[in-house]
Design an enzyme around this catalytic site. Structure first.
Site, PDB file in Angstrom:
ATOM      1  CE  LYS A  74      -3.464  -2.807   0.112  1.00  0.00           C
ATOM      2  NZ  LYS A  74      -4.206  -3.353   1.211  1.00  0.00           N
TER       3      LYS A  74
HETATM    4  C1  PLP Z   1      -5.165  -4.462   1.656  1.00  0.00           C
HETATM    5  C2  PLP Z   1      -6.634  -4.396   1.707  1.00  0.00           C
HETATM    6  C3  PLP Z   1      -7.361  -4.811   2.821  1.00  0.00           C
HETATM    7  C4  PLP Z   1      -6.758  -5.538   3.982  1.00  0.00           C
HETATM    8  O1  PLP Z   1      -5.649  -4.943   4.545  1.00  0.00           O
HETATM    9  P1  PLP Z   1      -4.586  -5.833   5.359  1.00  0.00           P
HETATM   10  O2  PLP Z   1      -3.749  -4.786   6.010  1.00  0.00           O
HETATM   11  O3  PLP Z   1      -3.834  -6.634   4.358  1.00  0.00           O
HETATM   12  O4  PLP Z   1      -5.321  -6.665   6.317  1.00  0.00           O
HETATM   13  C5  PLP Z   1      -8.723  -4.627   2.825  1.00  0.00           C
HETATM   14  N1  PLP Z   1      -9.362  -4.082   1.778  1.00  0.00           N
HETATM   15  C6  PLP Z   1      -8.696  -3.687   0.671  1.00  0.00           C
HETATM   16  C7  PLP Z   1      -9.469  -3.072  -0.456  1.00  0.00           C
HETATM   17  C8  PLP Z   1      -7.313  -3.851   0.601  1.00  0.00           C
HETATM   18  O5  PLP Z   1      -6.671  -3.500  -0.517  1.00  0.00           O
END
Ligand code: PLP
Length: 385
Positions: free
Chosen positions: A184
């Site tokens: 991210k």
């Molecule tokens: C990455 C992501 C999540 C979950 O995040 P984590 O930190 O990996 O648990 C949830 N929703 C979306 C749209 C994501 O891209």
């Protein structure tokens, strides 16, 4: 095209980040210390909200949001099917039922008309996913949910640093969830955050991330400092000070990260204007796109092969393409437990057949970007109808 595989995403960690983490490791507080609070304050500032509650990952953020809204057995929550499974799983953790909404064909963002069509008297909330980093059309979603007094949760895991009609992502839902996974925009290794203006919801989430223990300091002082009460079942979903230190340091670079992502996306946009087989997703005039992902839709009618052949050919060129996402309602778990099936969300299902995610991360060079463009042009040319 390339010897090394160019990944689709990658963290950017520098010496300042390393120092911030090391400083906390040498301090008195590794968890539940002052750095966690400092990270939350800065994040709330960025989101333009009164509160930010940190948690151990983005999935925990969504779970905390569902808990805060009191989603429980028998409740339905509308979730777009074009998302990561966690957006829907969080509903299931609380015993609720995700009802999958279809998406718009040009942006693949949740279709507010389909949301309106899928609302029932059991609907408890609506989740909007800012897929790829493009904020959803929140005004249109509010027009559907406000009259019914339905809370709107923003799964903003792709969209930190973006905005909609000059309002920052994080302030657009009643609750907005973020992830700090390395792929991210900014990372804490694993980590998450929920932003809100609602003091009561924030307090519920702070309790939820800490075993359901009430943190009433005055009561503790009156009854003795050993005294605490667990008033509901919670989890250990806490973020550590080590992670928060990395988060604060990363946050300082967020504007530069997003700017670089936009530059790379603009370079792709320009290049693909001349490639009929490649359709980038549409971008609305009234948003600032945060570009977590750069997604294209292949014009399969102009090609002799399907997406998987193009995918393999690009991987063979050293381009780490990916697919975001298999529509959640098509996963065996949801078919088996919730009776979902193909045909439930026809727009997303048709789009899925022709989706490809191209590499996009701030430390990609212009040469890296051009190698992706050239590989796409080469592969598409060799399978042109
Ligand atoms: C990455 C992501 C999540 C979950 O995040 P984590 O930190 O990996 O648990 C949830 N929703 C979306 C749209 C994501 O891209």
């Amino acid at each position: 095209m390339r010897q090394d595989l160019l990944p689709y995403g990658r963290q950017t960690v520098d010496a300042q980040d390393v120092k911030a983490v090391v400083d906390v490791l040498r301090s008195d507080w590794l968890t539940t210390g002052p750095t966690v609070g400092a990270f939350e304050e800065r994040f709330a500032e960025l989101a333009g909200t009164a509160f930010a509650v940190s948690v151990s990952n983005g999935t925990a953020a969504l779970h905390a949001a569902m808990y805060a809204l009191d989603v429980t057995e028998g409740d339905e929550v509308i979730v777009p099917c074009m998302t990561f499974a966690a957006s829907a799983n969080a509903v299931v953790f609380q015993g609720g039922t995700p009802v999958f909404a279809d998406v718009r064909p040009d942006t693949l963002l949740i279709d507010s008309d389909d949301v309106a069509a899928k609302i029932s008297d059991r609907t408890r909330a609506v989740v909007a996913v800012d897929y790829t980093g493009h904020p959803c059309d929140y005004d249109r979603l509010r027009a559907v949910t406000n009259g019914l007094d339905l809370p709107l949760v923003s799964d903003a895991c792709h969209a930190v640093g973006g905005s909609y009609k000059s309002r920052p992502v994080g302030s657009l839902g009643d609750l907005s969830a973020f992830s700090f996974h390395p792929v991210k925009h900014l990372t804490t290794g694993e980590g998450g955050m929920i932003t809100t203006d609602d003091a009561e919801l924030a307090a519920r989430m702070r309790r939820f991330r800490n075993h359901g223990i009430r943190t009433d300091h005055r009561e503790r002082a009156e009854k003795g400092s050993w005294h605490y009460e667990m008033i509901d079942l919670g989890y250990n979903y806490r973020l550590t000070d080590i992670q928060a230190a990395l988060g604060i340091s990363q946050l300082e670079k967020l504007p530069a990260f997003v700017a670089r992502r936009r530059e790379i996306a603009a370079r792709y946009d320009r290049a693909f204007e001349g490639v009929a087989e490649v359709e980038p997703l549409s971008v609305s005039q009234d948003v600032n796109h945060a570009y977590h992902l750069y997604v294209i839709q292949l014009r399969l009618d102009l090609l002799t092969v399907d997406r998987s052949v193009i995918f393999d050919a690009l991987r063979a060129e050293g381009i780490g393409v990916n697919v975001h996402y298999i529509p959640v309602h098509l996963h065996p778990y949801y078919r088996d437990h919730f009776g979902t099936r193909s045909g439930d969300c026809p727009v997303a299902e048709a789009a899925y057949e022709r989706l490809l995610t191209l590499p996009l991360f701030p430390s990609m060079s212009d040469e890296d970007t051009d190698s992706v463009i050239q590989a796409v042009e080469k592969v598409v040319a060799s399978y042109r109808r």
